[in-house]
Design a protein around this motif. Sequence first.
Motif, PDB file in Angstrom:
ATOM      1  N   VAL A 102       0.866  -1.174   0.000  1.00 48.52           N
ATOM      2  CA  VAL A 102       0.000   0.000   0.000  1.00 48.52           C
ATOM      3  C   VAL A 102       0.907   1.228   0.000  1.00 48.52           C
ATOM      4  O   VAL A 102       1.918   1.270   0.710  1.00 48.52           O
ATOM      5  N   HIS A 143      -3.223  -1.219   5.561  1.00 47.63           N
ATOM      6  CA  HIS A 143      -4.042  -0.121   5.047  1.00 47.63           C
ATOM      7  C   HIS A 143      -5.168   0.278   5.988  1.00 47.63           C
ATOM      8  O   HIS A 143      -5.365   1.463   6.277  1.00 47.63           O
ATOM      9  N   ARG A 147      -5.730   3.853   7.765  1.00 47.14           N
ATOM     10  CA  ARG A 147      -6.928   4.648   7.484  1.00 47.14           C
ATOM     11  C   ARG A 147      -7.597   5.095   8.785  1.00 47.14           C
ATOM     12  O   ARG A 147      -7.947   6.267   8.951  1.00 47.14           O
ATOM     13  N   PHE A 161      -4.408   6.754  -0.770  1.00 43.88           N
ATOM     14  CA  PHE A 161      -3.836   5.415  -0.681  1.00 43.88           C
ATOM     15  C   PHE A 161      -3.934   4.721  -2.038  1.00 43.88           C
ATOM     16  O   PHE A 161      -4.935   4.852  -2.746  1.00 43.88           O
ATOM     17  N   ARG A 163      -2.827   0.764  -3.917  1.00 42.71           N
ATOM     18  CA  ARG A 163      -2.361  -0.597  -3.673  1.00 42.71           C
ATOM     19  C   ARG A 163      -1.760  -1.161  -4.957  1.00 42.71           C
ATOM     20  O   ARG A 163      -2.299  -0.933  -6.045  1.00 42.71           O
TER      21      ARG A 163
END
Length: 270
Positions: A102, A143, A147, A161, A163
């Motif tokens: 991430v 992640h 968050r 973000f 990935r």
Amino acid sequence: MINVSEQHAPRSLIVTLYGAYGRFMPGPMPVAELIRLLAAVGVDAPSVRSSVSRLKRRGLLLPARTAQGAAGYELSPEARQLLEDGDRRIYATAPPADEGWVLAVFSVPESERQKRHVLRSRLAGLGFGTAAPGVWIAPARLHEEARHTLQRLHLDPYVDFFRGEHLGFAPTVEAVSRWWDLAAIAKEHEEYLDRHARVLHDWEHRAEASPEAAYRDYLLALDSWRRLPYTDPGLPVRLLPADWPGERSATVFRELHARLRDTGAEFVGL
């Protein structure tokens, strides 16, 4: 009285106590009980009270009355979320799977540059490495916790973000050594082993388990350990040096947890 090192600061021990035992109590933890339990690891009453006040100001502890009317403290919803997020790392029972990466990319206006510093420190504290200025990287499984943390701090408007996977040009094993200071992380694992492998060895050769001794050794071992899964983000084994000490230190903690946690709960009153 036990000497509590800087590593075992009173405020940290209180958080560790709530994470290990306090959140499983049927109600608020009485102040008198907090003082008793922290005394067992060498923290005096004034230090407990001042540390609780700081945690209260940070919104992690809330004043509450027990069913018997005694003054006490309970975890705030925010604190419970922090502990639940931490459980996935702290009590992991196997090396993490390789799930990709991430990326956290942030941009903060110059007029709010203090938030830039907070963002960097929080991402580093969550185990993110620095891929480039303003670009931070971590194993993809981190992640959700990242968050939650950024939303709690109202920093989410500044971050995106992504990935994905690393495609080069340098081999990923080389890139990882730039993104994280692996030598410093390995040193922390070795220091944990130096302190707590001996504790485990002693418990393996004890004929009887005292609840107070189990509680004390477990709380100190957990207080030392719970930082390590944040310093070390749990990189895929294939990207780590062959003599990486991380799994050895994790094994020591898991063994101490299995041996001591429930016996220590008797001293807590659970």
